[in-house]
Enzyme design. Structure first.
Site, PDB file in Angstrom:
ATOM      1  CG  HIS A  74       3.827   8.076   3.411  1.00 59.72           C
ATOM      2  ND1 HIS A  74       4.614   8.826   3.103  1.00 59.72           N
ATOM      3  CD2 HIS A  74       2.135   8.381   3.789  1.00 59.72           C
ATOM      4  CE1 HIS A  74       3.937   9.681   2.215  1.00 59.72           C
ATOM      5  NE2 HIS A  74       2.082   9.661   3.015  1.00 59.72           N
ATOM      6  CB  THR A 117      -0.129   3.256   3.763  1.00 54.68           C
ATOM      7  OG1 THR A 117      -1.385   3.616   4.265  1.00 54.68           O
ATOM      8  CG2 THR A 117       0.007   3.481   5.992  1.00 54.68           C
ATOM      9  CG  HIS A 132      -2.560  -2.703   5.466  1.00 54.18           C
ATOM     10  ND1 HIS A 132      -1.555  -1.469   5.540  1.00 54.18           N
ATOM     11  CD2 HIS A 132      -3.330  -1.539   4.696  1.00 54.18           C
ATOM     12  CE1 HIS A 132      -1.949  -0.911   4.560  1.00 54.18           C
ATOM     13  NE2 HIS A 132      -2.677  -1.031   4.248  1.00 54.18           N
ATOM     14  CD  GLU A 133      -3.303  -3.096  -0.295  1.00 52.34           C
ATOM     15  OE1 GLU A 133      -2.848  -3.888  -0.642  1.00 52.34           O
ATOM     16  OE2 GLU A 133      -3.222  -1.657  -0.359  1.00 52.34           O
ATOM     17  CB  CYS A 147      -1.027  -0.200   1.069  1.00 50.59           C
ATOM     18  SG  CYS A 147      -1.957   1.129   1.325  1.00 50.59           S
TER      19      CYS A 147
END
Lengths: 338, 338
Positions: free
Chosen positions: B42, B39, B60-61, B37
């Protein structure tokens, strides 16, 4: 019979005027009172010369009495007390099939884009009229238009009983939003820096905070048990208001932009993401907002008289604009036009 | 069995790890795939070190298979295919009586605030699980989480069949918003400058406009008969996106802020007033968005496979982050974790 004309360059000329017969579909009003709106002050300062046709009577917050009824007008009679919803449509209202008929492209604002009400006699389309109860005093009735603005704003903000409402800016519109929100059962706090306005709000029993003396965010946290406000109304039209606006709402809280921003301010969109905030623009009103405002004014529970600071005649309009521009301790100024 | 740890300073360390028995209320997953992601990128760049506990597995995906079920867990069994809604609550979900449980204060994002899924084996609370149909390929199933983001966004934007939707930014989330909007019956236009993304969007049959080559406002006017867009999704997270966002909606049009703005951009609030625009923040998802996303993925009508640009193993994660950071022609990168 007189007309006060905005003549450009901060000047008002009061001239004699002979009332005309209403055209088909129109009525002729004897204007009782017409309030001075912030927009009128803007016009006075030459900020809207691109829209106003100089010389032109301006003004749009009116109460009046029907003096003559034009051909084809039904439902209104001589002697009726009325107010005007000052939106003129280029074509038929029913041609607009979408939401937001009151702000569709081509709608004209009477008193800006067309002649207004600072005159003894005003001819207007009958479909802009709202009947007033005869027992509602005509000075208070001139507040129905700004009250309809407030009713529209709290409808856009979906204010419900028991909700926590914060109003940023306590001028006449901010005060009316506060009063209508309280009437709807909300808990209301107004943020305002002007001592005179704070005093009037206090007399109305509205809680206030002065952002020069206290941290508005902390005060709202305290009042709401840390949850934040359900609805925030931004009525200042300045960056400082926008800065605090996004700090106050609860998760999924609503904000309503009432102030007019000629330049785009910085807005903390991260807060929109973080708390799923919602921001709604609000412009003028729809017919139902006038109905609500008239019913509220007639009910007599709102301290509307406290919002009227001064009454002048047409020949006092120039001076009133100048006094407002000096930042005098004035809320609503009413012009007695007949 | 391996775990890829974010070790700070743009580095990933892959280490051996022995799976642990799930605690009461938890299950142990064998992680099939975990997508990268924005994120995660980042985090890789050190921008979120204040939230991440270094060294920590992130990600988290995910799609995965239940390997062990902890005490007190019902409704799930070994061998079930699942995905995770990566929101962990400090207290019980039902303690929050208000709207927006998924973003209430104290909610922790798994893979940021707690360990994530770039590992062979991941223990998670059972109340974060959503069961997947066994026939849904586990690589495509790793797209359920970003697809749930898109489902949430279009629910926040209240997209309806026949509406005109504009998506500003055609990365993976913008593409998914476009696809879900089209599936909902909307007419969709995506504004994007990257030629690779424009090509993929074209292959998906999504109309596009390149703002470097055309005036997006004029294109939207043309497509909507001068009315404007019903819903605009701001997915760029940059000032240029915000500048065009407020120009596109129809009267009372809706905008959804999906992009994350670390600095407040300038927003044309005058347009909010003039057209009574509405702006909604959207953050992650709620349980029903996962249900919708799983049903959509299982239906098989969305060209989700076109969004997957690359698959790597855990030891390819460092290289994948570096390639994404170089701005390579990559949409979604999936990490095969077991």
């Amino acid at each position: 019979m007189q007309t006060a004309l905005y003549a450009g360059n901060k000047s008002i000329n009061v001239v004699e005027h002979t009332p005309e017969a209403p055209a088909p579909g129109e009525v002729r009003l004897r204007v009782a009172y017409c309030g001075i709106c912030g927009t009128d002050v803007h016009i006075f300062h030459g900020k809207m010369d691109a829209r106003v046709k100089i010389p032109q009577p301006i003004g749009h917050e009116i109460s009046g009495v029907i003096e003559a009824v034009g051909e084809g007008v039904s439902g209104f009679a001589e002697g009726d007390h009325v107010t005007v919803r000052p939106l003129a449509y280029a074509d038929k209202e029913e041609n607009w099939k979408r939401e937001g008929s009151h702000i569709r492209p081509g709608v004209k604002f009477m008193g800006i884009d067309t002649p207004g009400a600072y005159q003894y006699s005003w001819n207007v389309p009958a479909n802009t009229l709202h009947k007033l109860p005869q027992e509602l005093p005509l000075d208070i009735a001139a507040l129905v238009e700004p009250l309809a603005v407030a009713c529209h704003d709290i409808r856009i903000g979906k204010v419900k009983a028991g909700e926590q409402v914060v109003v940023l800016g306590g001028g006449p519109i901010g005060m009316l939003i506060a009063l209508v929100s309280r009437e709807a059962g909300a808990e209301v706090l107004v943020s305002e820096i002007n001592p005179f306005r704070l005093k009037v709000l206090g007399e109305m029993g509205i809680d206030t905070v002065n952002p020069k003396e206290a941290d508005v965010e902390a005060v709202v946290k305290e009042r709401t048990g840390g949850i934040g406000a359900d609805v925030v109304f931004e009525v200042t039209g300045v960056q400082a208001g926008v800065d605090v606006m996004t700090k106050l709402p609860c998760v999924r809280g609503r904000m309503v932009v009432v102030g007019i921003f000629s330049e785009p301010p910085k807005v903390d969109l991260f807060q929109f993401f973080w708390k799923e905030l919602q921001l709604f623009g609000a412009r003028v009103y729809e017919a139902e907002d006038f109905d609500t405002a008239i019913a509220l004014a007639a009910k007599g529970t709102l301290p509307l008289e406290k919002i009227v600071s001064l009454k002048v005649e047409l020949d006092g309009l120039q001076g009133a604009f100048e006094e407002i521009s000096r930042g005098g301790n004035l809320l609503k100024v009413l012009v007695k036009c007949s």
